[in-house]
Design an enzyme around this catalytic site. Structure first.
Site, PDB file in Angstrom:
ATOM      1  N   VAL A   1       5.911  -4.548  -7.218  1.00  0.00           N
ATOM      2  CA  VAL A   1       6.246  -5.968  -7.300  1.00  0.00           C
ATOM      3  C   VAL A   1       6.753  -6.381  -8.676  1.00  0.00           C
ATOM      4  O   VAL A   1       7.308  -7.476  -8.828  1.00  0.00           O
ATOM      5  CB  VAL A   1       5.044  -6.851  -6.915  1.00  0.00           C
ATOM      6  CG1 VAL A   1       4.666  -6.633  -5.461  1.00  0.00           C
ATOM      7  CG2 VAL A   1       3.849  -6.602  -7.835  1.00  0.00           C
TER       8      VAL A   1
ATOM      9  N   CYS B   1      -1.342 -10.664  -3.284  1.00  0.00           N
ATOM     10  CA  CYS B   1      -2.629 -10.019  -3.550  1.00  0.00           C
ATOM     11  C   CYS B   1      -2.499  -8.787  -4.440  1.00  0.00           C
ATOM     12  O   CYS B   1      -3.525  -8.212  -4.825  1.00  0.00           O
ATOM     13  CB  CYS B   1      -3.312  -9.619  -2.247  1.00  0.00           C
ATOM     14  SG  CYS B   1      -3.882 -11.003  -1.233  1.00  0.00           S
TER      15      CYS B   1
ATOM     16  N   TYR C   1      -6.736  -8.835 -18.212  1.00  0.00           N
ATOM     17  CA  TYR C   1      -6.912  -9.335 -16.847  1.00  0.00           C
ATOM     18  C   TYR C   1      -7.047 -10.853 -16.832  1.00  0.00           C
ATOM     19  O   TYR C   1      -6.402 -11.550 -16.042  1.00  0.00           O
ATOM     20  CB  TYR C   1      -8.145  -8.675 -16.228  1.00  0.00           C
ATOM     21  CG  TYR C   1      -8.394  -9.035 -14.792  1.00  0.00           C
ATOM     22  CD1 TYR C   1      -7.531  -8.597 -13.785  1.00  0.00           C
ATOM     23  CD2 TYR C   1      -9.501  -9.797 -14.428  1.00  0.00           C
ATOM     24  CE1 TYR C   1      -7.763  -8.915 -12.450  1.00  0.00           C
ATOM     25  CE2 TYR C   1      -9.740 -10.125 -13.100  1.00  0.00           C
ATOM     26  CZ  TYR C   1      -8.874  -9.684 -12.124  1.00  0.00           C
ATOM     27  OH  TYR C   1      -9.105 -10.011 -10.807  1.00  0.00           O
TER      28      TYR C   1
ATOM     29  N   THR D   1     -14.142  -5.240  -2.921  1.00  0.00           N
ATOM     30  CA  THR D   1     -12.851  -4.559  -2.898  1.00  0.00           C
ATOM     31  C   THR D   1     -13.052  -3.134  -3.407  1.00  0.00           C
ATOM     32  O   THR D   1     -14.103  -2.800  -3.970  1.00  0.00           O
ATOM     33  CB  THR D   1     -11.848  -5.292  -3.798  1.00  0.00           C
ATOM     34  OG1 THR D   1     -12.350  -5.294  -5.141  1.00  0.00           O
ATOM     35  CG2 THR D   1     -11.644  -6.728  -3.323  1.00  0.00           C
TER      36      THR D   1
END
Length: 253
Positions: free
Chosen positions: A58, A84, A159, A194
């Protein structure tokens, strides 16, 4: 927006939050393009839901455009985009070996923030050309932020910065696209089950889960997908970043 019958694109759709969202959208009747940097997981999820799998990075303008074009050719222009795709390496700004490599910081910003913006700009351009629905709506974009955007911990500088950028991007995008009937929102998950968290030692997982006030557990990808669905279906939600975190407020470490 009614989901049934519309085209949708989910990035990071091969696992975790993205896979659950792709499954949710397909179950609601959407024609889903599953975009992931890894071809195998994307193909597995797409095979389960009768969707289209596209392997794409992406962060690449060319790869992003090719993914959107592939989805458009198979399903028509997307009215739903859920971003996502993301990475979350943990590194201190200055560690035992000195300053963190600048390229490590840059990579997180590229995937989490620039990747989100890249897909947003490409899909929104398609959405603007679509016929408006009965209420004037043309599309919905949902991006993935994080509670780290607000309470980044030690080791999360890159992050937190990337997810803070996603939060800050949401309102100006919503304002710009309002005239076209395109809504833009973000979800800021807390601790979710996750692959990243489930790969940690069990004792660490238990400690982290216990830190969530209520419910004292990790969120599930399906709970993320449920909120994404509500955002898509509730036309009044626009320009928002919604925390989904069980009331957790992250400590410094």
């Amino acid at each position: 927006m009614k989901i049934d019958g519309v085209a949708a694109i989910v990035t990071g759709g091969g696992s975790g939050l993205g896979a659950a969202t792709a499954r949710m959208l397909a179950a609601a009747g959407a024609r889903v393009t599953v975009v992931d940097v890894k071809a195998g997981p994307a193909e597995q999820v797409a095979g389960e839901i009768g969707g289209l799998a596209v392997a794409a990075d992406v962060t690449s303008a060319e790869a992003g455009a090719a993914a959107v074009a592939a989805g458009r050719e198979r399903h028509g222009a997307a009215r739903i985009l859920v971003n996502c795709a993301g990475i979350a390496p943990a590194q201190r700004i200055v560690g035992r070996d000195g300053a963190v490599a600048l390229d490590d910081f840059r990579r997180v910003i590229e995937v989490n923030l620039i990747g989100t913006f890249n897909m947003m700009r490409l899909v929104a351009a398609d959405m603007q050309g679509l016929e408006a629905l009965a209420d004037g709506e043309r599309g919905v974009i949902v991006s993935t932020a994080s509670v780290a955007a607000f309470e980044g911990q030690i080791g999360q500088a890159a992050y937190a910065a990337s997810k803070g950028g996603v939060v800050a991007l949401t309102m100006p995008a919503a304002r710009e696209f309002a005239r076209s009937g395109i809504r833009v929102n973000a979800i800021a998950p807390g601790l979710f089950a996750t692959p990243m968290l489930l790969g940690m030692p069990q004792a660490v997982q238990d400690s982290l889960a216990a830190s969530v006030p209520f419910p004292s557990r990790f969120g599930t990808p399906e709970e993320y997908a449920s909120l994404a669905r509500h955002i898509v279906e509730n036309t009044m939600i626009n320009g928002e970043c919604i925390r989904l975190d069980g009331a957790i407020r992250m400590q410094p470490r």
